[in-house]
Write a protein that holds these residues in place. Structure first.
Motif, PDB file in Angstrom:
ATOM      1  N   UNK A 240     -12.318  39.481  61.978  1.00  0.00           N
ATOM      2  CA  UNK A 240     -12.910  40.722  62.753  1.00  0.00           C
ATOM      3  C   UNK A 240     -13.905  41.406  61.834  1.00  0.00           C
ATOM      4  N   UNK A 241     -13.901  41.412  60.637  1.00  0.00           N
ATOM      5  CA  UNK A 241     -15.078  42.114  59.465  1.00  0.00           C
ATOM      6  C   UNK A 241     -16.149  41.177  59.517  1.00  0.00           C
ATOM      7  N   UNK A 242     -16.019  39.713  59.408  1.00  0.00           N
ATOM      8  CA  UNK A 242     -17.205  38.975  59.400  1.00  0.00           C
ATOM      9  C   UNK A 242     -17.939  38.815  60.631  1.00  0.00           C
ATOM     10  N   UNK A 243     -17.176  38.710  61.720  1.00  0.00           N
ATOM     11  CA  UNK A 243     -17.867  38.699  63.077  1.00  0.00           C
ATOM     12  C   UNK A 243     -18.446  39.773  63.595  1.00  0.00           C
ATOM     13  N   UNK A 244     -17.684  40.950  63.361  1.00  0.00           N
ATOM     14  CA  UNK A 244     -18.250  42.282  63.866  1.00  0.00           C
ATOM     15  C   UNK A 244     -19.600  42.696  63.004  1.00  0.00           C
ATOM     16  N   UNK A 245     -19.642  42.046  61.853  1.00  0.00           N
ATOM     17  CA  UNK A 245     -20.970  42.419  61.056  1.00  0.00           C
ATOM     18  C   UNK A 245     -21.934  41.544  61.860  1.00  0.00           C
ATOM     19  N   UNK A 246     -21.836  40.510  62.710  1.00  0.00           N
ATOM     20  CA  UNK A 246     -22.643  39.778  63.120  1.00  0.00           C
ATOM     21  C   UNK A 246     -22.957  40.442  64.611  1.00  0.00           C
TER      22      UNK A 246
END
Length: 302
Positions: A240-246
């Motif tokens: 979630x953290x990595x993909x939301x940042x994108x």
């Protein structure tokens, strides 16, 4: 103040999600998508965006068979949704909608889909999730595309249809604004992306390594949602953290897991927990039930 906020939210929702008429004149919810730019924007993650519901094979309701236009319409009577559907090839290379390789579970036929011509398949009738024979028949992908235009988005799962045939039918029907593609690997996404740079993907991105693979392949983050699995688990938080940042929305599929819980209250609690955990797209065999669970959760917060 809370009532004012609620009214504003309601007005925004009504603006974004309109309605159209079904084949029998009933009102259907409609996704606000007319162009590929609309499609990309609709699926772009933000913390303020409402969760999006995906009907797995359209949904499962008594009297309504999976992968049928009747089921798609029925779901849209209750909630906005997009649909994961399953293209398969007949013996004479017509693309039809059928999840299984064989006909036995969901139709009055027997044997492999690919052993029948389209003319032969048209004589069969579909069964609902309880095995009851209905008056509905197997649709072609062309029929589904024609029906979906202006109403919803179709997400084509990967079955036995060659990629070249999938790209050809999307191009023939000018359907890139409302047809997206399930891909299991960055390599699969790259094939479709090279064919058309506007393509939208439902991509399997379950690990940081998978993210790196899509990055290396040059697939734009703004043109995908990420399927991260069927379960709530601690590892999801990193994704979630990595993909939301994108700016990527993350999808959990409850179809193989939480949809199978024994009571409606258990299922509703699980659907709400999925969203609370961080998912922004919830795929389910029971999209109408998901919509009700999420509405109930919103009403409780008002």
């Amino acid at each position: 103040m809370r009532n004012q906020i609620f009214l504003v939210k309601t007005a925004v929702l009504l603006f974004m999600v309109g309605s159209v008429q079904s084949l029998n004149g009933q009102a259907l919810h409609q996704l606000p998508i007319k162009t590929v730019q609309n499609l990309h924007a609709f699926f772009k993650w933000s913390a303020q965006k409402k969760p999006i519901i995906s009907g797995h094979r359209g949904g499962i309701v008594k009297g309504f068979p999976e992968n049928s236009i009747a089921t798609f319409e029925n779901t849209l009577r209750y909630t906005p949704a997009f649909y994961e559907i399953d293209p398969r090839l007949t013996e004479d290379s017509v693309i039809v909608l059928m999840h299984d390789e064989t006909l036995d579970r969901t139709t009055t036929g027997h044997g492999k889909v690919g052993d029948y011509t389209w003319a032969e398949l048209k004589t069969l009738r579909l069964k609902d999730g309880q095995g009851n024979v209905t008056d509905h028949r197997i649709p072609t992908l062309t029929e589904a595309i024609d029906w979906a235009r202006g109403k919803t988005v179709l997400n084509l799962d990967k079955k036995d249809v060659p990629f070249s045939m999938i790209t050809a039918i999307i191009r023939q029907h000018k359907a890139d604004a409302f047809v997206m593609l399930t891909v299991h690997t960055a390599e699969q996404a790259l094939y479709y992306y090279k064919d058309n740079k506007d393509r939208m993907f439902s991509a399997f991105v379950k690990t940081p390594q998978a993210m790196a693979d899509y990055e290396k392949a040059g697939i734009p983050w703004g043109q995908m949602i990420a399927y991260i699995g069927p379960d709530i688990k601690p590892e999801n938080q990193e994704m979630y953290r990595l993909l939301h940042a994108k700016g990527v929305m993350c999808m959990i599929s409850a179809a193989p897991t939480y949809d199978k819980l024994g009571s409606s209250n258990e299922r509703a609690a699980a659907y709400r927990a999925i969203i609370k955990d961080g998912a922004s797209v919830l795929e389910s065999d029971l999209p109408i039930d998901v919509a009700e669970a999420l509405r109930s959760s919103t009403s409780t917060k008002q």
